[in-house]
Design an enzyme around this catalytic site. Structure first.
Site, PDB file in Angstrom:
ATOM      1  CB  CYS A  69      -3.051   6.849  -3.605  1.00 11.37           C
ATOM      2  SG  CYS A  69      -2.393   8.472  -3.163  1.00 11.37           S
ATOM      3  CB  CYS A 178       4.562   7.110  -1.375  1.00 10.28           C
ATOM      4  SG  CYS A 178       4.025   7.670  -3.020  1.00 10.28           S
TER       5      CYS A 178
END
Length: 271
Positions: A69, A178
């Protein structure tokens, strides 16, 4: 065993590359969907959450951890490395290949607001050619929309809004900052045009994991996919995105056992 975690299904775009590079490794993935999205959480809450997840993965036998992440990496990976005596690998936007490869002199970065605001990202961006025009584009709500499934008008509306400034600036490289965003890569490519190269660092991250782990992490080649949220929902999402369904199956998914309050971390922060 290699432990990988993200706020949801985004980290699976990294896990698929790890599986390809290390077919014999045992992989344990945790989708922290009960606490998603990470992109709008405070650093303090993210650190508490990442500490708890990392401790749980280590308790399951993981000796290499991947923070799949970008937001969690930007805010928490340094503290995790200081605290834990294990290899901990984070993910960062691929600014370097974008800056080195651009011909137009303009690149775009799609990421969460938290990632772009982090000091870690600012330091990363400052290392490269100051003559390169960098369009930093926060994408509030995009990871959330992806977690709702691929057939939502909301995704298309957010993508259109987030790419307009990049088109105006004439970027020819766009970094997917992302791990959720590769799941809508085809839609992005249609909006930006074939002349724009999309940069996803998933394969490079898997290469780093393979370098760190090597044969020490060889096992039976098992893959376990756990969620702190709804098990049927995780299974449904894996089946809904071709990028995921081509690598993972519903029978690999499990609900998390008792994680000593993992799904009950309190508090929140508005975007």
């Amino acid at each position: 065993m290699i432990g990988v975690f993200d706020s949801g299904i985004g980290g699976l775009t990294v896990l698929q590359w790890i599986r390809q590079r290390l077919p014999q490794a045992d992989l344990l993935y945790l989708a922290d969907q009960a606490f998603a999205p990470y992109g709008a959480k405070s650093t303090e809450l993210l650190q508490q959450r990442c500490d708890r997840i990392a401790d749980w993965l280590i308790a399951q036998g993981c000796t290499v951890l991947v923070v799949a992440c970008n937001t969690a990496t930007a805010h928490c990976v340094d503290a995790l490395r200081l605290r834990l005596p294990f290899d901990i690998i984070g993910v960062e936007p691929g600014i370097k290949p974008a800056a080195l490869g651009t011909r137009s002199g303009a690149i775009g970065i799609l990421a969460t607001e938290n990632t772009l605001a982090s000091s870690r990202y600012q330091q990363l961006a400052s290392r490269f050619n100051p003559n390169t025009c960098v369009v930093n584009q926060p994408c509030p709500g995009l990871a959330d929309a992806i977690e709702l499934g691929p057939d939502t008008e909301r995704i298309d509306a957010i993508l259109a809004r987030c790419t307009s400034a990049m088109t105006d600036a004439g970027v020819d490289r766009v970094v997917l900052g992302c791990t959720h965003y590769p799941l809508v890569k085809d839609r992005l490519q249609r909006l930006l045009g074939s002349q724009v190269q999309l940069i996803d660092t998933g394969e490079a991250i898997a290469g780093e994991v393979a370098r760190r782990a090597g044969s020490a992490e060889w096992g039976q080649g098992s893959t376990r996919l756990l969620t702190t949220g709804s098990l049927p929902r995780l299974q449904q999402l894996i089946g809904a995105y071709p990028m995921l369904s081509s690598h993972f199956q519903a029978n690999q998914c499990e609900a998390t056992p008792d994680l000593s309050g993992l799904a009950q971390t309190s508090g929140s922060s508005s975007a």
